[in-house]
Each structure stands twice: as structure tokens, then as C-alpha cells.
Write an enzyme that holds these catalytic residues in place. Structure first.
Site, short mmCIF file in Angstrom:
data_model
loop_
_atom_site.label_atom_id
_atom_site.label_comp_id
_atom_site.label_asym_id
_atom_site.label_seq_id
_atom_site.Cartn_x
_atom_site.Cartn_y
_atom_site.Cartn_z
N CYS A 100 0.83 -1.21 0.00
CA CYS A 100 0.00 0.00 0.00
C CYS A 100 0.87 1.26 0.00
O CYS A 100 1.77 1.39 0.83
CB CYS A 100 -0.91 -0.01 1.23
SG CYS A 100 -1.95 1.46 1.29
N GLY A 201 -2.07 -5.72 -11.53
CA GLY A 201 -1.84 -4.39 -12.07
C GLY A 201 -2.45 -4.23 -13.43
O GLY A 201 -2.01 -4.87 -14.40
N ASP A 202 -3.53 -3.42 -13.51
CA ASP A 202 -4.14 -3.08 -14.79
C ASP A 202 -4.61 -4.27 -15.60
O ASP A 202 -4.54 -4.24 -16.84
CB ASP A 202 -3.19 -2.23 -15.64
CG ASP A 202 -3.13 -0.80 -15.13
OD1 ASP A 202 -3.87 -0.49 -14.18
OD2 ASP A 202 -2.34 -0.02 -15.68
#
Ligand code: FMN
Length: 314
Positions: A100, A201-202
Site C-alpha cells: 500500500c 496491475g491493470d
């Protein structure tokens, strides 16, 4: 995919998303095929000191399993105590948040700040593994910044400390949530460890996930933002741009699950944030989102959506 003794039937996994991956949304994603679902990050202090809002985050039920609960914190002792508490719950995995980037998390040395303090990170992983009765996974980034891409070494360290899998969000802390995702780093991590690697991720649709696994060799794919307002992303058979009817059916089910399982004070705000996302990219969607945010009660929100359904998708 196999994480220690746990068999995951579908390698498409719901990522932890603070403010979103509560029990209702996790169940919904499970119903659309997610092989494993992650809770929002849970403060180890909140758990150990039994804070009410933290305890509410532990709500779970048999239908969502296998489920992972994610802990964050920067003190090995407290993280170990929190893992012992979590181990009494009917869950399947304890995950440690080491990815995070949010200021209020990293300023206390937790989240992705732990990638700058690998020795402390190792102590935390060991303490959590020692006190956990279920497999422990670790969610990391590729590094702190582009001068220090350390994911492969860090993942090896996690494996040596007893982690049963690692999830890699293929960005650095300095990237935040934008910029290119660095798939080759996922490949490097996969080469460095013998435990399963989950790429993240994406991933914007099911086919992206298949491509990520093929190109990097990762064992599973974790989907975050693209699942919001689109839980069908976990299904290989549903068109990624489904009809309005299918969207509304998913939203209807989502609201049912919220009504059934979410009881805390934030329910209206959470429901609005979730519901608005189902109207992204469809005709009349922008006006509908504004109307959703203007509602003042859960019943009003439900009526608004029902009347949209009547006029748009009879
Ligand atoms: C609103 C929001 C909340 C998030 N909360 C968490 C969290 O609680 N724990 C965590 O490890 N990552 C969290 N993340 C990061 C996601 O799990 C994921 O790694 C990131 O969004 C990249 O994946 P995506 O492109 O599929 O969204 C959060 C991301 C967003 C956008």
C-alpha cells in the site's frame, strides 16, 4: 493454483480494495467465478485492541470461501498477535500488506514502506507465519522506486520466511496507481521463487489476465479496480461489455447482498460508491451516477435503480 494445501479452482482473484472488498462484494465476485477473494486491509492494532470498526471487517461466511484476510502493520509482535486472533476465524489465508502506497499507512512504516526495511519485513512475515494456522501470503510492489526494483529478492526473502505465495502489483511505490505496469518484473519474481506468484496491475478484462499468465508465467491474476461495477470480469464466458440487463442483474444482486450482510453505518456511502460504477460507459450513465450520489437512504437508492431498470431494460 495451489497455495500450500489450499486448491484454488480459478486463478482469477479479487484484489484487496479498502472501502470496497467487504463481504457483500466478495460474495458477488465469488458468484461470478473468482477463485479467491481478499478482504480490505485490516489494521493489526485495531484487531488486537478490538476496535469495533475493525471487528466488523472480519465478517465472513462459508459461501465466500476460500477467503483471504489482509493485515497491515509495522510491528512484528502486534502482527503476530493479530494473526493469532485471525486464525480463530473460518478463513483460508492471512495476507500481509507490503504494497500500500497511501501516506497514512507508509508514514507508520507499514504497507510498501516495508519494502525499504526488508529486515523488519522478514520479522513480520516470520511472526505472522508462526502465529497463523492458515497459509500466509504477502502482497508487494516491484520496489520503492525505479532505482530500486527489488521484487525478486524480496519475494525470495518472503518465501524463506515461510510465505506460501506472493502477489506482485507490478508498480513501484513512486508510481502510485498509474504509469505502466512492469510485467517483466513479475516474470523475474516467478523465476526467483518456488511458491506461487500472483500477478497484479491493470488487468482490465479476463483476456488480459490470460495474457499476463502466458507472458510472465505467473500462477494467478489479481484484479482490483476493473472488478468494481463489473464482477463478471471473473467469468470467461461473459462479454466484458455486457448488456444493460446483465449489468442491472449484477447490481440488483449486489444490493441484495449488501442488505443481507452489511450493517454498519457506512452502508449508504459504500453502496453509492459501488452502485455508481455499474453505470460507467453506458448511455445515460453520467446522469444516473449523479442521481445515485444524491440519494439519502438505501431504499431511495434501490428505488432509483429499479426505475432506471424499468425504463432502460424492461
Ligand atoms: C480504492 C483502492 C483500495 C485499495 N486497497 C488496498 C488494500 O486494502 N490492500 C492492498 O494490498 N492493496 C489495496 N489496493 C491496491 C489493489 O489491491 C491493487 O494492487 C491495485 O489497485 C492494482 O491492481 P488493479 O490495477 O487491478 O486495480 C487498493 C487500490 C485501490 C484503487
Amino acid at each position: 493454483m495451489q497455495i500450500a494445501s489450499l486448491s484454488i479452482k480459478n486463478p482469477f482473484i479479487l484484489a484487496p480494495l479498502a472501502g470496497f472488498t467487504d463481504l457483500a462484494f466478495r460474495l458477488l465476485c465469488k458468484e461470478y467465478g473468482a477463485g479467491l477473494v481478499y478482504s480490505e486491509m485490516i489494521s493489526c492494532h485495531g484487531l488486537v485492541f478490538k476496535q469495533q470498526n475493525t471487528i466488523e471487517m472480519l465478517d465472513t461466511c462459508a459461501d465466500e470461501r476460500p477467503v483471504a484476510m489482509q493485515l497491515f502493520g509495522a510491528e512484528a509482535k502486534i502482527m503476530g498477535e493479530a494473526a493469532a486472533i485471525l486464525s480463530d476465524y473460518p478463513i483460508d489465508i492471512i495476507d500481509i500488506n507490503m504494497g500500500c502506497p497511501v501516506k497514512k499507512v507508509i508514514k507508520k512504516g507499514s504497507g510498501s514502506a516495508l519494502m525499504k526495511t526488508p529486515q523488519l519485513a522478514a520479522e513480520i512475515i516470520k511472526a505472522v507465519v508462526k502465529n497463523s494456522s492458515v497459509p500466509v501470503t504477502v502482497k508487494i510492489r516491484t520496489g520503492w522506486n525505479h532505482q530500486q526494483i527489488i521484487a525478486a529478492d524480496f519475494a525470495k526473502m518472503a518465501e524463506d520466511c515461510g510465505a506460501a505465495a506472493v502477489a506482485v502489483h507490478a508498480r513501484t511505490w513512486s508510481d502510485g496507481f498509474s504509469g505502466l505496469v512492469d510485467w517483466p518484473v513479475i516474470k523475474e519474481v516467478k523465476k526467483a521463487v518456488n511458491i506461487p506468484v500472483i500477478g497484479n496491475g491493470d488487468v482490465l478484462c479476463y483476456d488480459d489476465g490470460i495474457k499476463m499468465m502466458a507472458e510472465t508465467g505467473c500462477d494467478g491474476v489479481m484484479i482490483g479496480r476493473a472488478a468494481l461495477g463489473a464482477p463478471w470480469i471473473f467469468s470467461s464466458t461473459i462479454n466484458p461489455q455486457p448488456s444493460i440487463n446483465l449489468r442491472l442483474r449484477a447490481l440488483h444482486r449486489h444490493l441484495q447482498l449488501i442488505e443481507q450482510y452489511i450493517t454498519d453505518r457506512s452502508v449508504l456511502a459504500r453502496s453509492k460508491n459501488q452502485a455508481a460504477r455499474y453505470f460507467k460507459g453506458i448511455p445515460g450513465g453520467s446522469a444516473m451516477r449523479q442521481n445515485i450520489y444524491a440519494t439519502k437512504a438505501f431504499s431511495e437508492l434501490k428505488n432509483l435503480i429499479a426505475s432506471f431498470a424499468e425504463t432502460s431494460a424492461p
